[in-house]
Design a protein around this motif. Structure first.
Motif, PDB file in Angstrom:
ATOM      1  N   PHE A 170      -3.051   0.366  -3.436  1.00 52.54           N
ATOM      2  CA  PHE A 170      -2.780   1.742  -3.032  1.00 52.54           C
ATOM      3  C   PHE A 170      -4.054   2.547  -2.853  1.00 52.54           C
ATOM      4  O   PHE A 170      -4.315   3.113  -1.793  1.00 52.54           O
ATOM      5  CB  PHE A 170      -1.870   2.407  -4.054  1.00 52.54           C
ATOM      6  CG  PHE A 170      -1.820   3.897  -3.920  1.00 52.54           C
ATOM      7  CD1 PHE A 170      -1.338   4.487  -2.772  1.00 52.54           C
ATOM      8  CD2 PHE A 170      -2.264   4.709  -4.951  1.00 52.54           C
ATOM      9  CE1 PHE A 170      -1.300   5.866  -2.639  1.00 52.54           C
ATOM     10  CE2 PHE A 170      -2.230   6.079  -4.835  1.00 52.54           C
ATOM     11  CZ  PHE A 170      -1.746   6.665  -3.683  1.00 52.54           C
ATOM     12  N   LEU A 222      -4.963   3.491   1.078  1.00 51.94           N
ATOM     13  CA  LEU A 222      -4.702   4.864   1.473  1.00 51.94           C
ATOM     14  C   LEU A 222      -5.916   5.544   2.073  1.00 51.94           C
ATOM     15  O   LEU A 222      -5.807   6.349   2.995  1.00 51.94           O
ATOM     16  CB  LEU A 222      -4.217   5.665   0.258  1.00 51.94           C
ATOM     17  CG  LEU A 222      -4.040   7.169   0.456  1.00 51.94           C
ATOM     18  CD1 LEU A 222      -2.993   7.446   1.523  1.00 51.94           C
ATOM     19  CD2 LEU A 222      -3.670   7.835  -0.849  1.00 51.94           C
ATOM     20  N   TYR A 256       3.819   7.665 -11.623  1.00 49.97           N
ATOM     21  CA  TYR A 256       4.207   6.810 -10.501  1.00 49.97           C
ATOM     22  C   TYR A 256       4.479   5.389 -11.009  1.00 49.97           C
ATOM     23  O   TYR A 256       3.593   4.761 -11.573  1.00 49.97           O
ATOM     24  CB  TYR A 256       3.076   6.736  -9.478  1.00 49.97           C
ATOM     25  CG  TYR A 256       3.002   7.863  -8.478  1.00 49.97           C
ATOM     26  CD1 TYR A 256       3.200   7.626  -7.124  1.00 49.97           C
ATOM     27  CD2 TYR A 256       2.702   9.158  -8.874  1.00 49.97           C
ATOM     28  CE1 TYR A 256       3.119   8.651  -6.203  1.00 49.97           C
ATOM     29  CE2 TYR A 256       2.615  10.188  -7.967  1.00 49.97           C
ATOM     30  CZ  TYR A 256       2.824   9.931  -6.629  1.00 49.97           C
ATOM     31  OH  TYR A 256       2.746  10.949  -5.713  1.00 49.97           O
ATOM     32  N   SER A 297       5.732   1.699  -9.497  1.00 50.29           N
ATOM     33  CA  SER A 297       5.927   1.038  -8.208  1.00 50.29           C
ATOM     34  C   SER A 297       5.993  -0.470  -8.363  1.00 50.29           C
ATOM     35  O   SER A 297       5.321  -1.052  -9.217  1.00 50.29           O
ATOM     36  CB  SER A 297       4.799   1.412  -7.246  1.00 50.29           C
ATOM     37  OG  SER A 297       3.535   1.256  -7.867  1.00 50.29           O
ATOM     38  N   LEU A 302       0.813  -1.210   0.000  1.00 52.09           N
ATOM     39  CA  LEU A 302       0.000   0.000   0.000  1.00 52.09           C
ATOM     40  C   LEU A 302       0.849   1.264   0.000  1.00 52.09           C
ATOM     41  O   LEU A 302       0.539   2.237  -0.676  1.00 52.09           O
ATOM     42  CB  LEU A 302      -0.913  -0.036   1.218  1.00 52.09           C
ATOM     43  CG  LEU A 302      -1.133   1.232   2.050  1.00 52.09           C
ATOM     44  CD1 LEU A 302      -1.901   2.255   1.243  1.00 52.09           C
ATOM     45  CD2 LEU A 302      -1.875   0.885   3.299  1.00 52.09           C
ATOM     46  N   PHE A 303       1.955   1.266   0.726  1.00 54.45           N
ATOM     47  CA  PHE A 303       2.730   2.485   0.923  1.00 54.45           C
ATOM     48  C   PHE A 303       3.623   2.807  -0.256  1.00 54.45           C
ATOM     49  O   PHE A 303       4.229   3.857  -0.302  1.00 54.45           O
ATOM     50  CB  PHE A 303       3.578   2.320   2.179  1.00 54.45           C
ATOM     51  CG  PHE A 303       3.836   3.613   2.883  1.00 54.45           C
ATOM     52  CD1 PHE A 303       2.776   4.368   3.328  1.00 54.45           C
ATOM     53  CD2 PHE A 303       5.126   4.047   3.098  1.00 54.45           C
ATOM     54  CE1 PHE A 303       3.008   5.555   3.991  1.00 54.45           C
ATOM     55  CE2 PHE A 303       5.357   5.226   3.757  1.00 54.45           C
ATOM     56  CZ  PHE A 303       4.299   5.993   4.219  1.00 54.45           C
ATOM     57  N   SER A 304       3.705   1.925  -1.247  1.00 58.25           N
ATOM     58  CA  SER A 304       4.698   2.093  -2.298  1.00 58.25           C
ATOM     59  C   SER A 304       4.479   3.325  -3.145  1.00 58.25           C
ATOM     60  O   SER A 304       5.415   3.834  -3.743  1.00 58.25           O
ATOM     61  CB  SER A 304       4.729   0.867  -3.204  1.00 58.25           C
ATOM     62  OG  SER A 304       3.507   0.733  -3.861  1.00 58.25           O
ATOM     63  N   VAL A 305       3.226   3.831  -3.222  1.00 62.93           N
ATOM     64  CA  VAL A 305       3.018   5.079  -3.935  1.00 62.93           C
ATOM     65  C   VAL A 305       2.268   6.075  -3.069  1.00 62.93           C
ATOM     66  O   VAL A 305       1.586   6.943  -3.569  1.00 62.93           O
ATOM     67  CB  VAL A 305       2.250   4.838  -5.249  1.00 62.93           C
ATOM     68  CG1 VAL A 305       3.140   4.202  -6.267  1.00 62.93           C
ATOM     69  CG2 VAL A 305       1.006   4.025  -5.051  1.00 62.93           C
ATOM     70  N   LEU A 306       2.447   5.973  -1.793  1.00 56.60           N
ATOM     71  CA  LEU A 306       1.628   6.770  -0.895  1.00 56.60           C
ATOM     72  C   LEU A 306       2.063   8.226  -0.846  1.00 56.60           C
ATOM     73  O   LEU A 306       1.270   9.126  -1.028  1.00 56.60           O
ATOM     74  CB  LEU A 306       1.666   6.148   0.500  1.00 56.60           C
ATOM     75  CG  LEU A 306       0.855   6.825   1.582  1.00 56.60           C
ATOM     76  CD1 LEU A 306      -0.581   7.014   1.145  1.00 56.60           C
ATOM     77  CD2 LEU A 306       0.921   6.052   2.857  1.00 56.60           C
TER      78      LEU A 306
END
Length: 222
Positions: free
Chosen positions: A182, A186, A51, A53, A8-12
């Motif tokens: 994501f 998010l 982005y 990821s 989840l955090f990879s493109v946060l």
């Protein structure tokens, strides 16, 4: 639930650089972002935010992800959004289209005027991080609307740290995930989302995400 949050955090919270995403001290994903300005055929300036990821190490074996999001903005208008999602549990390609000065999704939903999406919003805060504190925004997630604001946590050694607060404007069914990891994770309720910005460069340098027992961190690769 745990493996879903690994990515989840990879493109946060990343923009204009490369970031490592870690959990429990282990690198689990990497994101690369390109934010570039150009002129169209009419001489109008637009910005394209890309982005890229992907998961890393053992996570790539058990939960492989290779996702791409692209947003094109002119001023404060989203002219186009597209994505190409390639996850072990979810695959989708999507591109919006313009009609009568409005950007539409294939579903018929549209992006409201003067709305941001999460990608254009994160690009915006790097332009003037001090100006966005306590200011409210409406952001779009594929036809769904959310209210967003940034509250200040601290400024230390010229690093500004903010909370990203997201509130749904509609009744959302969070258990029925219809987005990639994501855009689903998010926007979940009861999360802590923190962004740290270097005021010397206006670049996001560190972020944290907390949800229940999952703690993730993004750090700029210098």
């Amino acid at each position: 639930m745990a493996k879903a949050f690994l990515f989840l955090f990879s493109v946060l919270f990343s923009l204009s650089g490369n970031y490592n995403i870690s959990m429990l001290g282990l690198n689990v994903a990497k994101v690369s972002i390109i934010s570039e300005k150009n002129l169209n055929n009419n001489g109008i300036e637009f910005k394209k935010i890309k982005y890229f990821s992907s998961t890393k190490s053992l996570v790539n074996i058990f939960f492989p992800v290779s996702n791409y999001h692209e947003t094109v903005v002119v001023g404060n208008k989203i002219m186009q959004y597209k994505k190409n999602i390639n996850q072990i549990d979810y695959k989708e390609s999507l591109t919006t289209y313009r009609k009568n000065d409005t950007t539409f999704y294939e579903s018929g939903d549209y992006i409201c005027r003067n709305c941001q999406n999460i990608f254009s919003l994160l690009d915006l805060i790097q332009s003037s991080p001090q100006d966005i504190i306590n200011k409210e925004f409406i952001i779009d997630r594929e036809g769904e609307s959310f209210r967003v604001n940034f509250s200040k946590i601290s400024t230390e050694n010229n690093i500004l740290t903010l909370n990203l607060n997201i509130y749904s404007l509609n009744q959302q069914n969070y258990n029925n995930r219809k987005h990639d990891i994501f855009l689903w994770g998010l926007f979940l309720p009861n999360c802590i989302r923190q962004i740290s910005i270097d005021l010397n460069t206006n670049q996001i340098v560190k972020c944290k995400f907390e949800h229940q027992l999952i703690n993730l961190e993004a750090n700029l690769i210098k």
